[in-house]
Design a protein around this motif. Sequence first.
Motif, PDB file in Angstrom:
ATOM      1  N   GLU A 168       1.184  -0.919   0.149  1.00  0.00           N
ATOM      2  CA  GLU A 168       0.051  -0.056  -0.087  1.00  0.00           C
ATOM      3  C   GLU A 168       1.148   1.180   0.332  1.00  0.00           C
ATOM      4  OE1 GLU A 168      -2.819   0.000  -0.514  1.00  0.00           O
ATOM      5  OE2 GLU A 168      -4.084  -1.779   0.425  1.00  0.00           O
ATOM      6  N   LEU A 169       2.330   1.415   0.225  1.00  0.00           N
ATOM      7  CA  LEU A 169       3.044   2.272   0.977  1.00  0.00           C
ATOM      8  C   LEU A 169       3.452   2.756  -0.820  1.00  0.00           C
ATOM      9  CD1 LEU A 169       4.956   1.278   3.943  1.00  0.00           C
ATOM     10  CD2 LEU A 169       3.435   3.862   3.123  1.00  0.00           C
ATOM     11  N   ILE A 170       3.028   2.153  -1.174  1.00  0.00           N
ATOM     12  CA  ILE A 170       4.444   2.193  -2.888  1.00  0.00           C
ATOM     13  C   ILE A 170       3.571   2.471  -3.529  1.00  0.00           C
ATOM     14  CG2 ILE A 170       3.949   0.306  -4.482  1.00  0.00           C
ATOM     15  CD1 ILE A 170       6.883   0.080  -5.179  1.00  0.00           C
ATOM     16  N   SER A 171       1.945   2.990  -3.159  1.00  0.00           N
ATOM     17  CA  SER A 171       0.923   3.287  -4.412  1.00  0.00           C
ATOM     18  C   SER A 171       1.127   4.951  -3.719  1.00  0.00           C
ATOM     19  CB  SER A 171      -0.568   3.356  -3.792  1.00  0.00           C
ATOM     20  OG  SER A 171      -0.898   3.211  -2.165  1.00  0.00           O
ATOM     21  N   ILE A 172       1.727   5.246  -2.883  1.00  0.00           N
ATOM     22  CA  ILE A 172       1.623   6.509  -2.468  1.00  0.00           C
ATOM     23  C   ILE A 172       2.688   7.278  -4.056  1.00  0.00           C
ATOM     24  CG2 ILE A 172       2.818   8.473  -1.074  1.00  0.00           C
ATOM     25  CD1 ILE A 172       1.897   6.252   1.383  1.00  0.00           C
ATOM     26  N   PRO A 173       4.429   7.366  -3.800  1.00  0.00           N
ATOM     27  CA  PRO A 173       5.036   7.709  -4.868  1.00  0.00           C
ATOM     28  C   PRO A 173       4.704   7.441  -6.465  1.00  0.00           C
ATOM     29  CG  PRO A 173       5.977   5.744  -4.491  1.00  0.00           C
ATOM     30  CD  PRO A 173       4.781   6.382  -3.616  1.00  0.00           C
ATOM     31  N   THR A 174       3.130   6.200  -6.646  1.00  0.00           N
ATOM     32  CA  THR A 174       2.720   6.103  -7.932  1.00  0.00           C
ATOM     33  C   THR A 174       1.369   7.530  -8.218  1.00  0.00           C
ATOM     34  OG1 THR A 174       2.957   3.672  -7.953  1.00  0.00           O
ATOM     35  CG2 THR A 174       1.595   4.650  -9.729  1.00  0.00           C
ATOM     36  N   GLY A 175       1.584   7.303  -6.868  1.00  0.00           N
ATOM     37  CA  GLY A 175       0.386   8.415  -6.879  1.00  0.00           C
ATOM     38  C   GLY A 175       0.754  10.616  -7.366  1.00  0.00           C
ATOM     39  N   LEU A 176       1.683  10.629  -6.022  1.00  0.00           N
ATOM     40  CA  LEU A 176       2.497  11.785  -7.065  1.00  0.00           C
ATOM     41  C   LEU A 176       2.651  11.994  -9.056  1.00  0.00           C
ATOM     42  CD1 LEU A 176       5.074  11.570  -4.700  1.00  0.00           C
ATOM     43  CD2 LEU A 176       3.180  13.195  -4.192  1.00  0.00           C
ATOM     44  N   ILE A 177       2.774  10.609  -9.120  1.00  0.00           N
ATOM     45  CA  ILE A 177       2.958  10.956 -10.948  1.00  0.00           C
ATOM     46  C   ILE A 177       1.836  11.129 -11.397  1.00  0.00           C
ATOM     47  CG2 ILE A 177       3.544   9.282 -12.800  1.00  0.00           C
ATOM     48  CD1 ILE A 177       5.359   7.493 -10.470  1.00  0.00           C
ATOM     49  N   PHE A 178       0.592  10.339 -10.846  1.00  0.00           N
ATOM     50  CA  PHE A 178      -0.723  10.972 -11.528  1.00  0.00           C
ATOM     51  C   PHE A 178      -1.008  11.955 -10.714  1.00  0.00           C
ATOM     52  CE2 PHE A 178      -0.866   6.187 -11.167  1.00  0.00           C
ATOM     53  CZ  PHE A 178      -2.046   6.026 -12.667  1.00  0.00           C
ATOM     54  N   LEU A 179      -0.196  13.115 -10.033  1.00  0.00           N
ATOM     55  CA  LEU A 179      -0.645  14.181 -10.107  1.00  0.00           C
ATOM     56  C   LEU A 179      -0.015  14.983 -10.331  1.00  0.00           C
ATOM     57  CD1 LEU A 179      -1.755  16.760  -7.653  1.00  0.00           C
ATOM     58  CD2 LEU A 179       0.610  15.764  -6.358  1.00  0.00           C
ATOM     59  N   SER A 180       1.674  14.432 -10.765  1.00  0.00           N
ATOM     60  CA  SER A 180       2.133  16.024 -11.877  1.00  0.00           C
ATOM     61  C   SER A 180       1.413  15.386 -13.457  1.00  0.00           C
ATOM     62  CB  SER A 180       3.421  15.119 -12.068  1.00  0.00           C
ATOM     63  OG  SER A 180       4.622  15.655 -12.795  1.00  0.00           O
ATOM     64  N   ALA A 181       0.733  14.165 -14.005  1.00  0.00           N
ATOM     65  CA  ALA A 181      -0.354  14.249 -14.732  1.00  0.00           C
ATOM     66  C   ALA A 181      -1.246  15.325 -15.225  1.00  0.00           C
ATOM     67  CB  ALA A 181      -0.284  12.951 -14.970  1.00  0.00           C
ATOM     68  N   LEU A 182      -1.520  14.608 -14.305  1.00  0.00           N
ATOM     69  CA  LEU A 182      -3.253  15.202 -13.737  1.00  0.00           C
ATOM     70  C   LEU A 182      -2.887  17.055 -13.480  1.00  0.00           C
ATOM     71  CD1 LEU A 182      -5.154  13.615 -11.577  1.00  0.00           C
ATOM     72  CD2 LEU A 182      -5.461  13.741 -14.364  1.00  0.00           C
ATOM     73  N   GLY A 183      -1.810  17.389 -13.011  1.00  0.00           N
ATOM     74  CA  GLY A 183      -1.457  18.620 -12.685  1.00  0.00           C
ATOM     75  C   GLY A 183      -1.274  19.645 -13.846  1.00  0.00           C
ATOM     76  N   THR A 184      -0.370  18.794 -14.994  1.00  0.00           N
ATOM     77  CA  THR A 184      -0.083  19.464 -15.831  1.00  0.00           C
ATOM     78  C   THR A 184      -1.281  20.275 -17.396  1.00  0.00           C
ATOM     79  OG1 THR A 184       2.740  18.131 -16.044  1.00  0.00           O
ATOM     80  CG2 THR A 184       1.443  18.837 -17.801  1.00  0.00           C
ATOM     81  N   ILE A 185      -2.361  18.812 -17.394  1.00  0.00           N
ATOM     82  CA  ILE A 185      -3.140  18.821 -18.218  1.00  0.00           C
ATOM     83  C   ILE A 185      -4.225  20.043 -17.753  1.00  0.00           C
ATOM     84  CG2 ILE A 185      -5.551  17.069 -18.884  1.00  0.00           C
ATOM     85  CD1 ILE A 185      -3.286  15.016 -18.081  1.00  0.00           C
ATOM     86  N   TRP A 186      -3.704  19.698 -16.564  1.00  0.00           N
ATOM     87  CA  TRP A 186      -5.084  21.385 -15.417  1.00  0.00           C
ATOM     88  C   TRP A 186      -4.447  22.153 -16.308  1.00  0.00           C
ATOM     89  CZ3 TRP A 186      -9.454  21.413 -13.796  1.00  0.00           C
ATOM     90  CH2 TRP A 186     -10.393  22.680 -13.480  1.00  0.00           C
ATOM     91  N   LEU A 187      -5.565  23.289 -17.187  1.00  0.00           N
ATOM     92  CA  LEU A 187      -6.243  24.541 -17.830  1.00  0.00           C
ATOM     93  C   LEU A 187      -4.003  24.558 -19.102  1.00  0.00           C
ATOM     94  CD1 LEU A 187      -6.917  27.004 -14.471  1.00  0.00           C
ATOM     95  CD2 LEU A 187      -8.129  26.947 -16.446  1.00  0.00           C
ATOM     96  N   GLY A 188      -4.506  23.093 -19.915  1.00  0.00           N
ATOM     97  CA  GLY A 188      -3.769  22.830 -20.809  1.00  0.00           C
ATOM     98  C   GLY A 188      -3.816  23.417 -21.911  1.00  0.00           C
ATOM     99  N   ARG A 189      -3.194  23.577 -23.124  1.00  0.00           N
ATOM    100  CA  ARG A 189      -3.397  24.266 -24.415  1.00  0.00           C
ATOM    101  C   ARG A 189      -3.370  22.905 -24.572  1.00  0.00           C
ATOM    102  NH1 ARG A 189      -0.510  29.479 -26.787  1.00  0.00           N
ATOM    103  NH2 ARG A 189      -1.522  28.864 -28.174  1.00  0.00           N
ATOM    104  N   LEU A 190      -4.194  21.990 -24.787  1.00  0.00           N
ATOM    105  CA  LEU A 190      -3.627  20.500 -25.415  1.00  0.00           C
ATOM    106  C   LEU A 190      -3.944  20.419 -27.133  1.00  0.00           C
ATOM    107  CD1 LEU A 190      -6.109  18.724 -22.392  1.00  0.00           C
ATOM    108  CD2 LEU A 190      -3.986  19.263 -22.047  1.00  0.00           C
ATOM    109  N   TRP A 191      -3.275  19.797 -27.296  1.00  0.00           N
ATOM    110  CA  TRP A 191      -2.850  19.398 -28.250  1.00  0.00           C
ATOM    111  C   TRP A 191      -2.729  17.847 -28.285  1.00  0.00           C
ATOM    112  CZ3 TRP A 191       2.016  20.399 -31.381  1.00  0.00           C
ATOM    113  CH2 TRP A 191       1.433  20.137 -33.824  1.00  0.00           C
ATOM    114  N   LEU A 192      -3.861  17.643 -29.324  1.00  0.00           N
ATOM    115  CA  LEU A 192      -4.126  15.895 -29.370  1.00  0.00           C
ATOM    116  C   LEU A 192      -4.225  15.264 -30.620  1.00  0.00           C
ATOM    117  CD1 LEU A 192      -7.787  16.818 -27.296  1.00  0.00           C
ATOM    118  CD2 LEU A 192      -5.567  15.774 -26.585  1.00  0.00           C
ATOM    119  N   LYS A 193      -3.012  14.651 -30.590  1.00  0.00           N
ATOM    120  CA  LYS A 193      -2.185  14.095 -30.915  1.00  0.00           C
ATOM    121  C   LYS A 193      -2.078  13.212 -31.293  1.00  0.00           C
ATOM    122  CE  LYS A 193      -1.929  17.433 -34.402  1.00  0.00           C
ATOM    123  NZ  LYS A 193      -1.836  17.854 -35.868  1.00  0.00           N
ATOM    124  N   PRO A 194      -1.644  11.638 -32.094  1.00  0.00           N
ATOM    125  CA  PRO A 194      -1.902  10.486 -31.094  1.00  0.00           C
ATOM    126  C   PRO A 194      -1.055  10.368 -30.112  1.00  0.00           C
ATOM    127  CG  PRO A 194      -1.561  10.290 -34.025  1.00  0.00           C
ATOM    128  CD  PRO A 194      -1.608  12.453 -33.095  1.00  0.00           C
TER     129      PRO A 194
END
Length: 618
Positions: free
Chosen positions: A383-409
């Motif tokens: 269960e502890l190793i899910s914490i750093p994995t969650g940080l990766i998801f946080l980084s991805a979602l925070g980057t997407i938020w209000l980004g100028r998404l270019w939905l290329k392949p």
Amino acid sequence: MYAVKSVAGAMGLGLIGFYLGLGIVAVLRWLFGYPDPWGGEINIIGGWVLGVFLWLMGIGMWGMWGREWFGLKTYQRNLPGWQRYFTFNTDHKVIGIQYLVTFMVVFFLAGALAMLMRAELAQSGNQFLSNSQYNGTMGLHGILMVAVAVAAVIGGIGNYAVPLMIGAQDMAFPRLNALTFWLVPPVAVGLLATPFLGGIEHGWTAYPPLSVFTNSSQVLFSLSIITFGLTSILGALNFIVTIIYMRAPGLTWGRLPIFVWSMFATSWIALLYTQGFAAALLLILLDRLGFSFFEASTGGDPLLYQHVFWFYSHPAVYIMVLPGFGLALEIIAHFSRKPLFAYKYAVAAFLGILGLSGVVWAHHMFTSGMPNYLHGPFLVATELISIPTGLIFLSALGTIWLGRLWLKPPMLFALAVIFNFACGGVTGIFLADVPTDIHLQDTYFVVAHFHYTIVGGEIFALFAAIYYYFPKMTGRMYSERLAKLHFWWMFIGFNATFFLMHLPGIKGMNRRIADFQSELDPLNLTISLAAFLLGASFLVFIWNMVYSWVRGPVAEANPWQVRTLEWQTTSPPPHENFPAPPVVRGGPYDYGVPGSIHATFPSAPSAGFAGAPAGGGQ
């Protein structure tokens, strides 16, 4: 064609070495008085060692490396065009494409075996495969896909992109890099030869006692995986030295692209833990030769194998997915036109997973009979190793938020990595907790979870990287319409297949078995049809890649208008990568930062790079 002759000659030398090794061991067995000098499996081991060695000498290692051992001058044949991909070439870009194409072929072979399995499982009862044939098919599919997951991104994308991303001319040890690739063909041949010796009935995990008493395919399986482990260890060492010592001036650890950080953490895991699988299979070989490590009746311990095996094989999950995470974050940042959110936390997450990966292995063994007092600590660690994995998801979602998404392949596949692995992470909670794992262990729930994490995470990231780097590798651009068709077809087929697969697992359908209870027929037929849909999606990918590589429109040097160093040179890059050594001036993701540039080329003003537009490009 010199390249064709070279490969044919190396294959001939390899075969000569194999039979010569068989003979040498037979002579030694005869001298020591064994009654059947040709009949022992140790003969195959001798043949394998000598055969692989002479194969390497024949493919070019002798001219590039071996002559040096005897004080002779070394040489490399620099062949033009496609022929260079069939020689012992030390250019990291050539080696990356060699890895990528080789493992894509292996991926499609393993996928064909998966289609065969789903055809058998479309209805209860045996259709056209016996129980033994199904076991062999399942085992070969499993180990081939594991090989793809371990090496396709690291060997293919990592070899090609990492030196470019850090401003290096090549890997730290170019000849060692070429050696790690040319060890792969014997591994593939060894694994693909196993059906002719009875098939891998024990599955890709090779648990004793079955793996000790099964047919001789186990010997080829063990030798192939031990050799493959050697490539992983040597490659990891090469990446670590390259990233530490060969970064361009100004490329501090805080400016390192996130994919390079993921490769750095992954390489440490591979270097530290890969020998566990090799050691486990070596002990299996020794047990087959008369030792007793795992036979309880003669003082062995059957659980010892599982501990040694999973001590590598759970960290191997992170060897598979960490580069996928790195690629997803890399692409999401560029195609969101934003600085990577929580960059330092994402780096800490990769290093945290590196630190925790070696203390969670026994959650695979909750039902094995290991002492109950170990259940709690391994549950908590998992269960502890899910914490750093969650940080990766946080980084991805925070980057997407209000980004100028270019939905290329590439962006579509990178976003799918986050979605798919989130599904795999949620189902992983049930398998990390002892009470639910006892019910779900060895069912199709585990199969669904595993495929959501590895295929949904790492393989989708692999396709994101292929679509991202295809213009850089080939100098050509693919059909964006076909690429998007491939994405949606694959994404829908994948989720339809493996989301539904949780349901028979909850109902108690065991994995790795050719038959199941008849009341699950409608559900399994639906899963098989969805799997065939998923399999058909790759036909679009194959056509798009092959046609575009030959006849696609010429690509720009930087078609995505991104900042990192690999895109500040021609497509494809020259032999030494850059017109002059780059000097890094800023971060790789400073989109929207006025006046920010990533790198310049002071020695070649005409080739200088002024960075992406301050507003973030497209």
